[in-house]
Design a protein around this motif. Sequence first.
Motif, short mmCIF file in Angstrom:
data_model
loop_
_atom_site.label_atom_id
_atom_site.label_comp_id
_atom_site.label_asym_id
_atom_site.label_seq_id
_atom_site.Cartn_x
_atom_site.Cartn_y
_atom_site.Cartn_z
N ALA A 80 5.03 13.07 -1.76
CA ALA A 80 5.79 11.84 -2.02
C ALA A 80 5.05 10.66 -1.43
O ALA A 80 4.41 10.76 -0.38
N TYR A 81 5.14 9.55 -2.13
CA TYR A 81 4.51 8.30 -1.70
C TYR A 81 5.53 7.18 -1.78
O TYR A 81 6.34 7.13 -2.72
N ASN A 91 0.85 -1.17 0.00
CA ASN A 91 0.00 0.00 0.00
C ASN A 91 0.89 1.23 0.00
O ASN A 91 1.86 1.30 0.74
N ALA A 92 0.58 2.20 -0.80
CA ALA A 92 1.39 3.41 -0.84
C ALA A 92 1.12 4.20 0.43
O ALA A 92 -0.02 4.35 0.85
N SER A 93 2.16 4.70 1.03
CA SER A 93 2.01 5.56 2.20
C SER A 93 2.69 6.89 1.89
O SER A 93 3.71 6.93 1.21
N GLU A 94 2.09 7.95 2.38
CA GLU A 94 2.64 9.27 2.10
C GLU A 94 3.89 9.47 2.94
O GLU A 94 3.95 9.06 4.10
N LEU A 102 7.38 7.54 -5.29
CA LEU A 102 6.84 8.42 -6.31
C LEU A 102 6.91 9.82 -5.73
O LEU A 102 6.24 10.12 -4.74
N VAL A 103 7.74 10.67 -6.31
CA VAL A 103 8.01 12.00 -5.75
C VAL A 103 7.47 13.06 -6.72
O VAL A 103 7.90 13.12 -7.87
N PHE A 104 6.54 13.87 -6.24
CA PHE A 104 5.98 14.96 -7.03
C PHE A 104 6.65 16.25 -6.61
O PHE A 104 6.53 16.67 -5.47
#
Length: 124
Positions: free
Chosen positions: A36-37, A10-13, A44-46
């Motif tokens: 970021a997740y 599960n993606a976590s922030e 995954l970095v925005f």
Amino acid sequence: MGLLDGLLGNASEKDAQELQNELTKVLASTERVERAYVLIRDQLVFTNKRLIMVDKQGITGKKAELLSIPYRSITQFSMETTGHFDIESELKIWVRGQTEPILKTFRDDKSIHDVYRALSEYAL
């Protein structure tokens, strides 16, 4: 969402400021991490300029591949949620110049919705 979520797929922030410090060597002078997740070990970095996908490799995870995607290069993206028998969600991102999409697999719908919403905010 925390460490257990990340281990389960599960993606976590993740804290944006912490990643800002980690990625300082690769960020442009006016670039800042906004969201970021973490998905197991990958990230995954925005940023305000691009999406950075960090693929941690090896047993210790010290080796990493960074894929930088300017938002203007994202041509489309899609999300497939879980069903009764399918327990995995998928996020696909098509990048200009590539025929196959980048695929990320998630274990729950909530986290994929959060990442999809962030992608929508930055890429559109």
